[in-house]
Design a protein around this motif. Sequence first.
Motif, mmCIF file in Angstrom:
data_model
loop_
_atom_site.group_PDB
_atom_site.id
_atom_site.type_symbol
_atom_site.label_atom_id
_atom_site.label_comp_id
_atom_site.label_asym_id
_atom_site.label_seq_id
_atom_site.Cartn_x
_atom_site.Cartn_y
_atom_site.Cartn_z
ATOM 1 N N ASN A 79 0.810 -1.207 0.000
ATOM 2 C CA ASN A 79 0.000 0.000 0.000
ATOM 3 C C ASN A 79 0.857 1.278 0.000
ATOM 4 O O ASN A 79 1.497 1.610 0.984
ATOM 5 N N TYR A 81 0.229 4.139 0.428
ATOM 6 C CA TYR A 81 -0.058 5.080 1.515
ATOM 7 C C TYR A 81 1.009 4.967 2.594
ATOM 8 O O TYR A 81 1.524 5.972 3.092
ATOM 9 N N SER A 126 -0.807 3.548 11.991
ATOM 10 C CA SER A 126 -2.059 2.839 11.802
ATOM 11 C C SER A 126 -2.295 1.680 12.780
ATOM 12 O O SER A 126 -2.550 0.557 12.374
ATOM 13 N N ASP A 164 -11.085 12.159 8.971
ATOM 14 C CA ASP A 164 -11.652 11.019 8.254
ATOM 15 C C ASP A 164 -13.137 11.189 7.971
ATOM 16 O O ASP A 164 -13.609 10.877 6.878
ATOM 17 N N ASN A 223 -8.644 -3.553 3.550
ATOM 18 C CA ASN A 223 -7.745 -2.540 2.979
ATOM 19 C C ASN A 223 -6.802 -3.042 1.903
ATOM 20 O O ASN A 223 -5.957 -2.288 1.436
ATOM 21 N N SER A 248 -10.302 3.084 0.836
ATOM 22 C CA SER A 248 -8.897 3.276 0.459
ATOM 23 C C SER A 248 -8.740 3.085 -1.043
ATOM 24 O O SER A 248 -9.493 2.333 -1.663
ATOM 25 N N ASP A 276 -7.379 8.382 0.041
ATOM 26 C CA ASP A 276 -5.920 8.433 0.248
ATOM 27 C C ASP A 276 -5.221 9.280 -0.817
ATOM 28 O O ASP A 276 -4.293 9.994 -0.521
ATOM 29 N N ILE A 278 -3.319 7.979 -3.383
ATOM 30 C CA ILE A 278 -1.960 7.447 -3.554
ATOM 31 C C ILE A 278 -1.402 7.919 -4.889
ATOM 32 O O ILE A 278 -2.161 8.301 -5.791
ATOM 33 N N GLN A 293 -5.178 12.860 1.065
ATOM 34 C CA GLN A 293 -4.537 13.208 2.327
ATOM 35 C C GLN A 293 -3.036 13.181 2.074
ATOM 36 O O GLN A 293 -2.525 12.347 1.332
ATOM 37 N N ALA A 295 0.040 12.086 2.940
ATOM 38 C CA ALA A 295 0.691 11.099 3.803
ATOM 39 C C ALA A 295 2.174 11.423 4.005
ATOM 40 O O ALA A 295 2.730 11.190 5.077
#
Lengths: 336, 336
Positions: A79, A81, A126, A164, A223, A248, A276, A278, A293, A295
Amino acid sequence: MKSRINITQIAKMAGVSKTTVSRVLNNKPDVKAESREKIERIIKKYNYYPNAYAKAVSNKKSNTICAVIPHDASYVFSNPYYSEILRGVSQMTNANNYQLLLSFSDDGKYVDIAKEQRADGIILISPSCEDYDQIDELVDMAMPLVSASKVLNSQFVCHICVNDSKGAYLATEHLLNLGHKKIGFINGPYNLASSRDRYEGYASALKQKGISVDETFTQEGRNSLESGYESMQKLLKNVNLTAVVVSSDLMAIGAIKAVNEAGKKVPDDISIVGFDDIPFAPYVNPPLTTINQDAYFKGMAVAEKLIQIINNENVEYRTTMDVELKIRESTTRCKA
Amino acid sequence: MKSRINITQIAKMAGVSKTTVSRVLNNKPDVKAESREKIERIIKKYNYYPNAYAKAVSNKKSNTICAVIPHDASYVFSNPYYSEILRGVSQMTNANNYQLLLSFSDDGKYVDIAKEQRADGIILISPSCEDYDQIDELVDMAMPLVSASKVLNSQFVCHICVNDSKGAYLATEHLLNLGHKKIGFINGPYNLASSRDRYEGYASALKQKGISVDETFTQEGRNSLESGYESMQKLLKNVNLTAVVVSSDLMAIGAIKAVNEAGKKVPDDISIVGFDDIPFAPYVNPPLTTINQDAYFKGMAVAEKLIQIINNENVEYRTTMDVELKIRESTTRCKA
DNA sequence: TTGTACGCGTTATCAG
DNA sequence: CTGATAACGCGTACAA
């Protein structure tokens, strides 16, 4: 490994005591310029470097920060993220001369790192409810702790999270504005605080428009790409939807695959919005509408806070980062 | 952090000497069952764990492995190829009770980790020619070393690489078989041995078919998405191609973006084949034809070899992993 | 079966 | 300015 030279030997060769060598190593005053030069020359000549762990024992400080991802490695590294968070973390630790220790384990074994005193502080990336016992243990040890997502069980854990519920709200609202009424939701695991918040955002957006929340429209995923795929298959089988909010991007990609295999099209038959943003989100097919977001920034911020806590500086213990809707091509006006 | 209990205190409470406590900690014989139980009870009660760094100093062994990626963090973490390698590495270190230290730095600073004796061994991930001085230094220190790609300057560095030239050959051959004659090549940085091998594979496939290699058909990229984008723009501007071999999937994704922006289509106007087969390759648009290499397995293998070397076991110093052509939808028959 | 004494490589204290 | 000496937390010959 070949046994390397140590401070005692350097001292001997320079005809001084360890103490004096230690002084020049740590840039301390009270050393004759002449001695300093001589010692420095010898250090250079023998390519000497002090042993970090001996220093750690003596100083009670290891200059090491541990990033803990309490999931198995395949979950993490598949992932982007997490890659983005780690990128931010490593940037910041590098800049502050901390070493970065990495720990994956879904069995709570990471507490050992604290017990063994391998790190001056720990970054939790997380954590889920199942980690709360371990987190309590870490708090008991007074281990400096920062989490990259909400931690509900202790006010002693500093955390930085994103908004969130707002994210899920924006995603749902976007679909509502496009005329969708039957909107599904593929959530992350309920043991993540973020999942609960996202569900709440989704539900409140629906209520706002007077649409009742139908439990059969919701799936709990893990996820992963595969789990997004499976969750979407279940939704397609059981209910008629024109749009889905997915918790996600990784799951969203899996969901798109399931839609395609069912002979339908994204976004024409089903609109999908991820979460996310990504780095690959703009490049999948179709380019993913999602909640952005940052990250990378989050990773930097988390590491920075941890370092401040280690240095006994005062920090804000609760930070919420903003999110933003990124509209691309996986969502379109409802045609039903 | 709160100062934790140590072996001396445990000994005192148990009414024995440190030595005896050390014996039970390390599961050694010659301890009366009675004493052992008592000590174990106290250890449990106080949640005691030996200090890893004190052990490291005493044992001259840190049980730590360092993964070095001699590039900046953004280069690494944006590329799932590295994530896959790290996933394999961490899986293997975890299984063998090694801690994983992570080091990024494009300035060779990672040698300090060896000098400071922070690790029992080092994994080099994708070192380039610019790293050869540092590698020599590490070899001089007799630091156990394994590289996840070819290292040309020293036979003392164990390496596992993939058959890069074969990979590029297969990619090029595939395009030739589809009737393409004007085939470009976007390579990675020439300071990587893999890039050189891939160029050679590309060139030899062309020669095989009696097609002469045209230098203007080649671009040197930096393995990032952006650089794939830029390289493709240059190719599109200067030469007429119907297909391009791209030396990494990440660059291939960027290249596709450039093709699209130029108002052309992949694969109808230009066929593209990537390299790596990152997990996202099947999900980009169009799904990427590419050369598969099993980076996850490579990561595991590299870590396993390093641990064997640390344990003074004999290992094969040269391993080449096979590659495979994965045909998806970014390539098609030449229509020109 | 147990403990003393020392070593690992570093830093800190304090007297000179 | 300098250097014994102790301390950090642990392991281990060697003696008892």
